[in-house]
Scaffold this active site. Structure first.
Site, PDB file in Angstrom:
ATOM      1  N   LYS A 171      87.323 -17.441  49.160  1.00 40.43           N
ATOM      2  CA  LYS A 171      87.627 -17.407  50.595  1.00 40.43           C
ATOM      3  C   LYS A 171      87.185 -16.046  51.120  1.00 40.43           C
ATOM      4  CE  LYS A 171      92.376 -15.644  50.101  1.00 40.43           C
ATOM      5  NZ  LYS A 171      93.800 -15.926  50.230  1.00 40.43           N
ATOM      6  N   ASP A 219      97.839   1.755  69.653  1.00 35.88           N
ATOM      7  CA  ASP A 219      97.854   1.291  68.268  1.00 35.88           C
ATOM      8  C   ASP A 219      97.812  -0.233  68.289  1.00 35.88           C
ATOM      9  OD1 ASP A 219      98.298   1.250  65.444  1.00 35.88           O
ATOM     10  OD2 ASP A 219     100.424   0.908  65.817  1.00 35.88           O
ATOM     11  N   LYS A 220      97.536  -0.854  67.165  1.00 32.05           N
ATOM     12  CA  LYS A 220      97.495  -2.315  67.099  1.00 32.05           C
ATOM     13  C   LYS A 220      98.742  -2.884  66.434  1.00 32.05           C
ATOM     14  CE  LYS A 220      95.554  -4.600  63.861  1.00 32.05           C
ATOM     15  NZ  LYS A 220      96.661  -5.528  63.485  1.00 32.05           N
ATOM     16  N   GLU A 254      97.687 -14.207  53.396  1.00 35.33           N
ATOM     17  CA  GLU A 254      97.955 -14.941  52.158  1.00 35.33           C
ATOM     18  C   GLU A 254      99.293 -15.658  52.223  1.00 35.33           C
ATOM     19  OE1 GLU A 254      97.683 -12.654  48.616  1.00 35.33           O
ATOM     20  OE2 GLU A 254      95.503 -12.759  48.529  1.00 35.33           O
TER      21      GLU A 254
END
EC number: 7.6.2.1
Length: 1219
Positions: free
Chosen positions: A636, A427-428, A566
């Site tokens: 962005k 998994d990451k 963000e």
């Protein structure tokens, strides 16, 4: 109106969100409700009426969940079945039953008791492990949530008591107890934020919205008379789809995934929500993605079954030979043996019915020769594995001080599998990363800012420094090919653009690791492009959907953002002097601190429109009006998207910014490009009119119209710069991946994240690197009808896979590396039966594989494909509930005890606190455990063959009479006492090399995946050794004792003397043999090996001194018979030496002529070359890694190749100029 003093939050997010949050609330007459009748769409939910769903015809399951392998009813049958999957246990069960018959040579207790002990011990271990799973399930089942009782009153209930149709109230930071339909939230327009980390691994928040018709259900009392009906799809594992209708007040409303809140996701940034339960318990989507707890067996244990089959075949053959011989002797020779009284013999020795007597003897022989199949093998292995697990659990180098979590072997059945892993599926989020973003670098107006170094740069620089120091000891001609053209160190330093600065201390500000005095402390005002820099900071502070929350302790603001990126941008803007401090329905307020003014100025920016980010758009924009009335579009997004939307006059910084973006990507950073566009009032008004029309469109083409309108405004942009954020990897992840790659392991990443995020992480941990060719497989977008579309997508996917495979085959460069990247939609087609094999072949040919946007079910299916398709050992590692499926499907499941709960840990076979500990778990403990178990099992079969065949030889010598040459006590003690402890010490303490050497020479690990110590060649070799030893022990002893005096008085040896001498030879031979096997001795091994031989003599002394009624023919046998006879000691030494000299000769020849890797290292360590000749030691250790195309080592090798290429070109050009 909110009652009971509760005031609803005033933000109406639907005014801002364009794509996912506003839809027509009721289906028009032109759009009749979708028919949900038929298979797959039969579920009916009566809201606020849970009792209806408890009885037929509905009778939906409760919300109780269980992940255990057993329950009270199934434990005994399933656990017994598990035990008797072991072939040896089946044999001993049959032998125990036969021992109850009169033909048994042994008592029933001696056969039944060991079997009962072995099976009972293993079942108790299984029960304990499953009890732990049960207790973890109960922790989840007894969580509490507020549920509508009646008359508008809510009370708390345990999760397990929730039923379909219940109205629940979930508060901020609570998990959803079941799959819910969102009815309303604390926001006026029914918006709520959801974190789905446990489902798909993503840390960014998802926005969900309720239907407008349910917005008035804003407090507890509103549900007093609430009633509605939901008709929807049946339970299924698809996390991202939902089809249903909501019937309320005689109207029908369409439902989609935006109104569904899934179990195990969490409510964030929202005070509370109300929802109605649709799916409970094992019907929920997260549980539909779960797989049943499997029963796992190691490769060695499976192979042991085959060996048992071989030994059982040998056992049957010699038993048949024995019974035939017995029948022949009984029929033709027994009538002549008057001393046997043939006329009064019973049915077991009846010359007139010799065939029947032979059959009876077959049963006797099957039990007597049972020593060929060691009953104590499984007990010894269980003991060894438990002790090995204790060493893993108490390894201080796998203890995480921050969390206080040690490594834990949750099952000891798979210890040796750790040493045979071929592919790791990881998994990451939470496994490779820490879920923490740090603003590290930026490019503004073509100038790169930020002197700090990413973790990737630091680790790679250290690796290169190490390589450079090793290179100094190499032959310069070997490295550079030409001594005259050999560069000086300064040249190499100048040529390398891989310059980094070491981080001296941990950043004090979370999310902000930026270091550059040109921008900090207001110094940016002195830069030549200060106006562009202001615009850059304002884009960071304005282009987002975050909410500021005051932090009373620090005086600053905490930002609740949809994504960690963000949050990092807002922290960076604040540190640069542009603090986002307030959001209203239509405005964002920024406190700007612009030198030389020391006081901040609060500026208001009107938010006119917000075009949010999506994986398809890969960008986000806001339209704002500043205090002067000017209108700007601030954007962005991914650099590939932004750069193609620039105007001709907006490309001034494109070349420099692109170069910086490439540098940031090479450093493993996540990048975004920033741009803007100034809008005139007429232009904006005309566009906004079109936008509002698209926003209020009813019909299926609404999304497409919104997309087209957004494209109209998001063009002709002016590039401002780019950001580089470091997705903080867990400590030591890049180094761990590099070491695992050097050990020859393949690493796949399976993540629910977006493709861009996964690629960035791939660069961060060096699974990807610049210059590696990326093969991206994605599903074709088509407008055809369903069946035609599926067929078109299949054909397109097959073409992509075929073309990619062909490209790899045609590649001539041996150093070329390929990376396969595939998203979840494409993966769904790639996993289909007709395409799976081709997809797997392509993936195996690639250096690294990254699967993005995959569901938990797909993770498990990919793991199964790799496991079954390659036939090699797989290891899955993860930390969340979304990883449980692949953890259970893999041969070995490793759970990380991180921040995402304990679901992965409870489903795992091993748990560690951080990914970096996987390096030691596999390369050290895995290597040791594999070799220990392999050598132990081979030795076990060797000693039992050596012992068991001597019984057969003697029976043949005694006319197959069923007579044993050994005393019964000798036979009982052989496996239990006299040879058990040395073999256990071999399995627990043996080390071919130390842990430090294992990590310095990672290529040693490949001995496990190649199965060098438990292949058939070695197994049959040990069997042959056992056969040879049995022949030497029996015939040498018999022939020496056969026709000569045993004592000086002239007496010859009787059967007790021969049997005891032969047994002494066996004990000495097998214990000396195990001493020759061992590479690593402690006082424990010495005590067990030589102590076992001493124990035999002590037993023989004590047994001989006991009463003749107890000792029988062995009375005083050592003191009076054996000890005074020199021939006894001579035979013992002669037989022991004769048995072990061939093995000693073989191992000596192998070490001299064809040494294995660990032999060479042992020689170096023994001669102290690692201390006296450090350059040689470093040179050998640098060679001791598998050739790899991933990891820092591969990146360094590529860098050195580039430097060599540049220097050769430079030398060539200088030579030409000279000529």
């Amino acid at each position: 109106m909110a009652r009971e003093g509760r005031r609803r939050e005033r933000l109406r997010w639907s005014k801002l969100y364009s794509f996912s949050c506003v839809r027509p609330s009721v289906l028009s007459d032109l759009e009749p409700p979708q028919s949900l009748q038929g298979p797959g769409f039969s579920r009916t939910v009566y809201c606020n009426q849970p009792r209806i769903h408890r009885i037929k015809p509905l009778k939906y399951p409760t919300n109780y969940i269980s992940t255990t392998k057993y329950n009270i009813i199934t434990f005994l049958p399933k656990a017994i079945f598990e035990q008797f999957r072991r072939v040896a246990n089946i044999y001993f069960l049959l032998a125990s039953i036969l021992s109850l018959t009169p033909v048994s040579p042994f008592s029933p207790v001696s056969m039944i008791a060991p079997l009962a002990f072995v099976v009972g011990l293993s079942m108790a271990k299984e029960a304990l492990e499953d009890w732990r799973r049960f207790m973890q399930d109960m922790k989840v089942n007894i969580r509490k949530v507020s549920v509508h009782k009646r008359e508008g009153r809510f009370c708390y209930k345990h999760w397990q008591k929730i039923r379909v149709g219940d109205i629940v109230k979930v508060e901020k930071d609570q998990f959803f107890p079941a799959d819910l339909l969102l009815l309303s939230s604390s926001y006026e327009d029914g918006i709520c934020y959801v974190e789905t980390m446990n489902l798909d691994g993503e840390t960014n928040l998802k926005v969900k919205r309720s239907l407008e018709v349910t917005l008035p259900l804003e407090d507890d009392e509103a549900f007093k008379d609430f009633s509605a009906t939901i008709r929807c799809e049946d339970p299924n594992p698809n996390l991202y789809t939902f089809v249903g209708n909501f019937e309320y007040e005689r109207q029908v409303y369409a439902l989609d995934p935006n109104q569904i809140l899934l179990r195990d996701s969490k409510l964030r940034n929202t005070t509370y929500i109300y929802g109605v339960v649709i799916f409970t318990g094992h019907d929920t989507k997260v549980m539909q993605n779960a797989t049943e707890s499997p029963s796992k067996r190691s490769t060695i244990e499976k192979k042991m079954d085959k060996i048992i089959y071989i030994l059982f075949t040998i056992l049957v053959l010699i038993s048949v030979m024995s019974s035939i011989g017995f029948a022949v002797k009984t029929k033709y020779f027994m009538p002549e043996w008057w001393y046997m009284q043939p006329e009064s013999s019973d049915r077991f020795y009846n010359p007139s019915s010799a065939g029947l007597s032979g059959i009876y003897h077959l049963v006797t022989a099957l039990i007597m020769y049972g020593y060929l199949i060691p009953v104590s093998l499984y007990v010894s292995i269980e003991v060894v594995k438990v002790l090995q697990a204790m060493f893993i659990n108490h390894d201080l180098q796998m203890y995480d001080e921050e969390s206080g979590n040690p490594a834990q072997a949750r099952t000891s059945n798979l210890n040796e599998e750790l040493g045979q892993v071929d592919t790791i599926l990881s998994d990451k989020t939470g496994t490779l990363t820490c879920n923490q973003m740090d603003f590290l670098k930026c490019s503004i107006a073509g100038v790169s800012y930020g002197v700090g170094s990413s973790e990737v740069e630091l680790a790679a620089a250290k690796q290169m420094a190490s390589e450079a120091s090793n290179a100094q000891h190499r032959n310069s001609r070997e490295l550079w090919g030409d001594t005259e053209g050999t560069p000086q160190a300064s040249e190499i330093e100048l040529e390398s653009d891989f310059v980094v600065s070491e981080k001296t201390e941990k950043p004090a500000i979370k999310g902000f690791s930026f270091e550059d005095d040109r921008l900090m402390h207001g110094n940016w005002t002195k830069e030549p492009n200060a106006g562009t820099i202001i615009l850059f900071f304002r884009i960071l502070a304005l282009c987002h959907t975050a909410i500021p929350e005051p932090n009373e302790e620090t005086g600053n603001f905490n930002y609740e953002a949809e994504s960690p990126d963000e949050g990092a941008f807002l922290v960076a803007a604040r540190e640069f002097g542009f603090e986002f401090c307030k959001r209203t329905q239509s405005s964002v307020f920024i406190r700007e601190r612009i030198p030389p003014s020391a006081d901040p100025v609060e500026r208001e920016f009107k938010i006119l429109n917000l075009l949010e980010f999506s994986s398809k758009r890969k960008r986000m924009s806001v339209v704002v009006r500043d205090e002067t009335g000017q209108i700007f579009l601030l954007c962005k997004g991914a650099d590939s998207i932004i750069l193609e939307r620039l105007s001709k006059n907006g490309r001034n910084y494109e070349a420099d910014t692109t170069r910086h973006l490439n540098e940031y990507g090479e450093a493993g950073l996540r990048t975004l490009a920033l741009a803007y566009k100034k809008l005139e009032e007429p232009e904006y008004s005309a566009w906004n009119t079109e936008f509002l029309k698209a926003k209020t469109t009813i019909g299926p083409d609404r999304e497409a119209r919104l997309e087209r309108v957004a494209d109209m405004i998001e063009k002709d942009l002016v590039l401002v710069g780019a950001t580089a954020v470091e997705d903080k990897l867990q400590k030591g992840v890049p180094q761990c991946i590099d070491k695992l790659a050097q050990a020859g392991l393949k690493i796949w990443v399976l993540t629910g994240d977006k493709m861009e995020t996964a690629i960035n992480i791939g660069f961060a941990c060096s699974l990807l690197r610049q210059g590696m060719r990326q093969i991206c497989l994605s599903a074709l977008n088509t407008d055809r009808i369903a069946e035609d579309a599926k067929q078109a997508i299949r054909e397109n996917m097959l073409m992509q896979i075929t073309n990619a495979s062909q490209m790899i085959k045609l590649e001539k460069d041996p150093h070329a590396a390929f990376a396969l990247i595939i998203d979840g939609k494409a993966l769904a087609y790639a996993l289909e039966d007709d395409m799976a094999r081709q997809f797997l072949n392509l993936a195996v040919d690639c250096a690294s594989v990254i699967c993005c946007r995959v569901s938990p079910k797909q993770k498990a299916l990919v793991t199964r494909l790799v496991k079954e398709g390659t036939g090699k050992t797989t290891l899955a590692i993860g930390d969340g509930a979304n990883d449980v499926g692949m953890i259970q499907e893999a041969d070995i499941g490793v759970g990380i005890s991180g921040v995402e709960g304990m679901q992965a840990v409870m489903a795992s076979d091993f748990s560690i606190a951080q990914f970096r500990f996987l390096e030691r778990l596999l390369i050290v403990h895995g290597h040791w455990c594999y070799k220990r178990i392999a050598q132990m099992v081979c030795y076990f079969f060797y000693k039992n063959i050596a012992f068991g065949l001597t019984i057969f030889y003697f029976e043949a010598y005694t006319s197959f009479s069923g007579q044993s040459v050994y005393d019964d006590w000798y036979m009982l003690l052989f496996n239990v006492v006299l040879t058990s402890l040395p073999v256990i010490s071999l399995g627990v303490f043996e080390q071919d090399v130390s842990s430090e050497v294992c990590l310095q020479f990672p290529a040693l690990y490949q001995q496990g995946p190649k199965n060098l110590f438990f292949d058939w060649y070695r197994i049959f070799g040990w069997m042959a050794n056992g056969l040879y030893s049995s022949l030497i022990i029996f015939f040498l002893t018999i022939n020496i004792f056969y026709d000569q005096a045993f004592r000086k008085q002239g007496q010859i040896a009787d059967m007790a003397t021969v049997g005891t001498t032969m047994f002494t030879c066996i004990i000495c031979a097998v214990n000396v043999q195990i001493a020759l096997i061992m590479s690593h001795f402690t006082w424990i091994q010495h005590l067990f090996v030589w102590g076992s031989i001493s124990t035999w003599y002590l037993f023989l002394l004590a047994y001989g001194l006991s009463s003749p009624h107890t000792s029988g023919n062995a009375y005083q046998i050592l003191v009076e018979v054996l000890a005074p006879a020199p021939i006894y000691w001579i035979v013992t030494i002669l037989v022991t030496a004769s048995c072990n000299i061939p093995y000693l000769a073989h191992i000596s020849y192998q070490r001299i002529r064809n040494p294995m890797d660990h032999h060479v290292i042992q020689e170096i360590k023994y001669c102290r070359k690692d201390v006296e000749d450090q350059p040689m030691w470093k040179r050998e250790s640098s060679k001791a890694r598998q050739e790899t195309k991933i990891g820092f080592s591969a990146r360094v090798d590529e860098k050195i190749r580039q430097l060599k290429g540049r220097l050769h070109k430079k030398v060539s050009s200088l030579t030409v100029q000279t000529v």
